[in-house]
Motif scaffolding. Structure first.
Motif, mmCIF file in Angstrom:
data_model
loop_
_atom_site.group_PDB
_atom_site.id
_atom_site.type_symbol
_atom_site.label_atom_id
_atom_site.label_comp_id
_atom_site.label_asym_id
_atom_site.label_seq_id
_atom_site.Cartn_x
_atom_site.Cartn_y
_atom_site.Cartn_z
ATOM 1 N N LEU A 15 0.864 -1.259 -0.054
ATOM 2 C CA LEU A 15 -0.060 -0.062 -0.252
ATOM 3 C C LEU A 15 0.888 1.334 -0.073
ATOM 4 O O LEU A 15 0.205 2.379 -0.246
ATOM 5 C CB LEU A 15 -0.837 0.039 1.296
ATOM 6 C CG LEU A 15 -1.962 -1.161 1.432
ATOM 7 C CD1 LEU A 15 -2.961 -0.883 2.712
ATOM 8 C CD2 LEU A 15 -2.706 -1.341 0.290
ATOM 9 N N ARG A 39 -7.455 -12.527 3.415
ATOM 10 C CA ARG A 39 -8.492 -11.844 4.492
ATOM 11 C C ARG A 39 -7.793 -10.546 5.168
ATOM 12 O O ARG A 39 -8.408 -9.454 5.129
ATOM 13 C CB ARG A 39 -9.158 -12.665 5.363
ATOM 14 C CG ARG A 39 -10.044 -12.163 6.244
ATOM 15 C CD ARG A 39 -10.667 -12.938 7.268
ATOM 16 N NE ARG A 39 -11.044 -14.406 6.825
ATOM 17 C CZ ARG A 39 -11.054 -15.619 7.587
ATOM 18 N NH1 ARG A 39 -10.431 -15.522 8.976
ATOM 19 N NH2 ARG A 39 -11.318 -16.645 7.037
ATOM 20 N N PHE A 40 -6.572 -10.952 5.507
ATOM 21 C CA PHE A 40 -5.685 -9.760 5.951
ATOM 22 C C PHE A 40 -5.749 -8.389 5.070
ATOM 23 O O PHE A 40 -5.947 -7.471 5.268
ATOM 24 C CB PHE A 40 -4.444 -10.198 6.611
ATOM 25 C CG PHE A 40 -3.563 -9.078 7.201
ATOM 26 C CD1 PHE A 40 -3.928 -8.427 8.460
ATOM 27 C CD2 PHE A 40 -2.580 -8.840 6.241
ATOM 28 C CE1 PHE A 40 -3.136 -7.439 8.677
ATOM 29 C CE2 PHE A 40 -1.670 -7.563 7.023
ATOM 30 C CZ PHE A 40 -1.964 -7.151 8.056
ATOM 31 N N GLN A 43 -8.685 -6.698 4.686
ATOM 32 C CA GLN A 43 -9.105 -5.698 5.926
ATOM 33 C C GLN A 43 -8.265 -4.420 5.898
ATOM 34 O O GLN A 43 -8.526 -3.500 6.243
ATOM 35 C CB GLN A 43 -8.563 -6.343 7.223
ATOM 36 C CG GLN A 43 -9.355 -7.380 7.584
ATOM 37 C CD GLN A 43 -9.089 -8.150 9.149
ATOM 38 O OE1 GLN A 43 -7.740 -8.108 9.440
ATOM 39 N NE2 GLN A 43 -9.975 -8.624 9.739
ATOM 40 N N LEU A 44 -6.879 -4.888 5.319
ATOM 41 C CA LEU A 44 -6.169 -3.375 5.027
ATOM 42 C C LEU A 44 -6.643 -2.520 4.206
ATOM 43 O O LEU A 44 -6.784 -1.295 4.289
ATOM 44 C CB LEU A 44 -4.633 -3.707 4.517
ATOM 45 C CG LEU A 44 -3.907 -4.596 5.343
ATOM 46 C CD1 LEU A 44 -2.538 -4.690 4.610
ATOM 47 C CD2 LEU A 44 -3.691 -3.889 6.616
ATOM 48 N N LEU A 46 -10.101 -2.324 3.729
ATOM 49 C CA LEU A 46 -11.322 -1.692 4.502
ATOM 50 C C LEU A 46 -10.958 -0.612 5.382
ATOM 51 O O LEU A 46 -11.632 0.275 5.551
ATOM 52 C CB LEU A 46 -11.762 -3.075 5.295
ATOM 53 C CG LEU A 46 -12.953 -2.497 6.032
ATOM 54 C CD1 LEU A 46 -14.092 -2.276 5.383
ATOM 55 C CD2 LEU A 46 -13.201 -3.679 7.210
ATOM 56 N N LEU A 47 -9.619 -0.706 6.103
ATOM 57 C CA LEU A 47 -9.331 0.034 7.130
ATOM 58 C C LEU A 47 -9.038 1.405 6.287
ATOM 59 O O LEU A 47 -9.382 2.436 6.871
ATOM 60 C CB LEU A 47 -7.744 -0.504 7.596
ATOM 61 C CG LEU A 47 -7.799 -0.957 8.981
ATOM 62 C CD1 LEU A 47 -6.446 -1.371 9.158
ATOM 63 C CD2 LEU A 47 -8.487 -0.361 10.038
ATOM 64 N N ARG A 48 -8.513 1.417 5.049
ATOM 65 C CA ARG A 48 -8.313 2.592 4.482
ATOM 66 C C ARG A 48 -9.564 3.472 4.080
ATOM 67 O O ARG A 48 -9.774 4.693 4.364
ATOM 68 C CB ARG A 48 -7.444 2.331 3.042
ATOM 69 C CG ARG A 48 -7.348 3.653 2.206
ATOM 70 C CD ARG A 48 -6.406 2.752 1.008
ATOM 71 N NE ARG A 48 -4.801 2.913 1.475
ATOM 72 C CZ ARG A 48 -4.131 3.048 0.291
ATOM 73 N NH1 ARG A 48 -4.282 2.653 -0.624
ATOM 74 N NH2 ARG A 48 -2.594 3.079 1.159
ATOM 75 N N GLU A 49 -10.407 2.829 3.600
ATOM 76 C CA GLU A 49 -11.773 3.256 3.483
ATOM 77 C C GLU A 49 -12.666 3.721 4.741
ATOM 78 O O GLU A 49 -13.011 4.760 4.563
ATOM 79 C CB GLU A 49 -12.555 2.134 2.662
ATOM 80 C CG GLU A 49 -14.189 2.451 2.301
ATOM 81 C CD GLU A 49 -14.151 3.497 1.507
ATOM 82 O OE1 GLU A 49 -13.328 4.035 0.619
ATOM 83 O OE2 GLU A 49 -15.196 4.460 1.456
ATOM 84 N N ALA A 50 -12.479 3.002 5.752
ATOM 85 C CA ALA A 50 -13.208 3.446 6.643
ATOM 86 C C ALA A 50 -12.407 4.536 7.374
ATOM 87 O O ALA A 50 -13.262 5.518 8.019
ATOM 88 C CB ALA A 50 -13.215 2.201 7.827
ATOM 89 N N ALA A 51 -11.232 4.575 7.438
ATOM 90 C CA ALA A 51 -10.526 5.654 8.013
ATOM 91 C C ALA A 51 -11.037 7.056 7.176
ATOM 92 O O ALA A 51 -11.168 8.200 8.042
ATOM 93 C CB ALA A 51 -8.941 5.624 7.870
ATOM 94 N N LYS A 52 -11.180 7.024 5.943
ATOM 95 C CA LYS A 52 -11.421 8.134 5.144
ATOM 96 C C LYS A 52 -13.151 8.656 5.738
ATOM 97 O O LYS A 52 -13.308 9.746 5.916
ATOM 98 C CB LYS A 52 -11.629 7.740 3.736
ATOM 99 C CG LYS A 52 -10.061 7.919 3.140
ATOM 100 C CD LYS A 52 -10.281 8.206 1.614
ATOM 101 C CE LYS A 52 -8.892 7.814 0.964
ATOM 102 N NZ LYS A 52 -8.521 6.642 0.254
ATOM 103 N N ARG A 53 -13.877 7.567 5.757
ATOM 104 C CA ARG A 53 -15.135 7.713 6.019
ATOM 105 C C ARG A 53 -15.328 8.347 7.491
ATOM 106 O O ARG A 53 -16.168 9.212 7.722
ATOM 107 C CB ARG A 53 -16.210 6.637 6.131
ATOM 108 C CG ARG A 53 -16.317 6.149 4.697
ATOM 109 C CD ARG A 53 -17.576 5.062 4.481
ATOM 110 N NE ARG A 53 -17.325 4.504 3.316
ATOM 111 C CZ ARG A 53 -18.363 3.684 3.054
ATOM 112 N NH1 ARG A 53 -19.461 3.621 3.617
ATOM 113 N NH2 ARG A 53 -18.192 3.192 1.911
ATOM 114 N N MET A 54 -14.458 7.858 8.393
ATOM 115 C CA MET A 54 -14.508 8.418 9.866
ATOM 116 C C MET A 54 -13.930 10.076 9.812
ATOM 117 O O MET A 54 -14.557 10.361 10.564
ATOM 118 C CB MET A 54 -13.234 7.519 10.729
ATOM 119 C CG MET A 54 -13.204 7.785 11.856
ATOM 120 S SD MET A 54 -11.680 6.861 12.635
ATOM 121 C CE MET A 54 -10.376 8.178 12.014
#
Lengths: 83, 187
Positions: A15, A39-40, A43-44, A46-54
């Protein structure tokens, strides 16, 4: 053969930098047989996308404002600097 | 010259700048401080000639001020065990078995909830997880994943090696993922 530890590290680094051809090949091979590392990897992302939304959630939350004290402090710092 | 009045900037954009900083630094005092520094710098700078919206220009200054702050943090308290000479990441061993070949602690499957209320809960837990990370790791993660700064630029601005950055980002991601499993899946 890469270990899961090495594979997870390469997944994370992929990344942040372009992996070498050798690293990409080794990682791809590992991922074809290791569903946990696959799966890991998901998840990485997903974390990137989630952090942006957060961050967007906080930015759009208009109830979060500078306190009156902070505003007053900043205003007097500006006045002080202008003199 | 009402438009370049710093008090007008504070009134019109202060809260926005504060939210922008707070979302990334996750610390209200630090966020207040960088807003103040941003407005002071804006006041002293002659570069604003009205070519871009004041808010865009101010956010540009704010981003620099945030990087200055993170650089200072990095210098003041280096992350323990992050020396260049360390081939391995301390604290990562618990995730893998003794010979480091397999996951001790297999990543669980979870996704972003579609339902907006659940998604909000998920993001709130992510926020709490972010707050538990060492500040520097969280700050670096934000720069890289949210601000999408190039790794080389991050390293140059923060004065760290790229190896250090990769190790710290790996630790941040591993920590966040583990924390989400515990507190989101285990809720």
């Amino acid at each position: 053969m890469l270990s899961c530890k090495q594979a997870s590290r390469l997944l994370s680094q992929s990344l942040d930098r372009r992996l070498t051809w050798r690293e990409r090949t080794a990682l791809r091979l590992h991922l074809t047989i290791c569903d946990v590392c696959r799966r890991f990897g998901r998840q990485l992302l997903l974390l990137r996308e989630a952090a942006k939304r957060m961050v967007r959630l906080t930015e759009q939350n208009e109830t979060l404002q500078l306190s009156q004290e902070a505003k007053a402090r900043i205003a007097s710092a500006l006045d002080l600097e202008r003199q | 010259m009402k438009k370049t009045d710093p008090h007008a900037w504070l009134a019109d954009h202060g809260d926005y700048l504060y939210r922008f900083a707070l979302a990334r630094l996750r610390d209200s005092h630090q966020a207040e401080d960088v807003v103040q520094e941003t407005l002071l710098a804006a006041m002293q700078s002659a570069s604003y000639a009205g070519q871009s919206a004041p808010r865009t220009w101010l956010v540009g200054i704010l981003k620099h001020k945030m990087i200055d702050l993170i650089r200072k943090q990095m210098r003041e308290q280096p992350v323990e065990g992050l020396g260049e000479d360390l081939p391995d990441e301390p604290g990562m061993d618990e995730f893998f078995d003794e010979d480091n070949r397999h996951w001790n602690d297999k990543p669980q499957s979870f996704g972003m909830p579609e339902n907006s209320l659940e998604q909000k809960q998920f993001l709130t837990i992510l926020q709490e997880c972010m707050d538990r990370l060492p500040k520097k790791l969280a700050a670096l993660f934000m720069l890289r994943e949210v601000q999408e700064e190039e790794n080389e630029i991050i390293c140059k601005e923060l004065d760290i090696s790229s190896t250090n950055a990769w190790v710290m980002l790996y630790r941040a991601r591993m920590g966040l993922r583990k924390c989400l499993e515990l507190h989101w899946l285990g809720r």
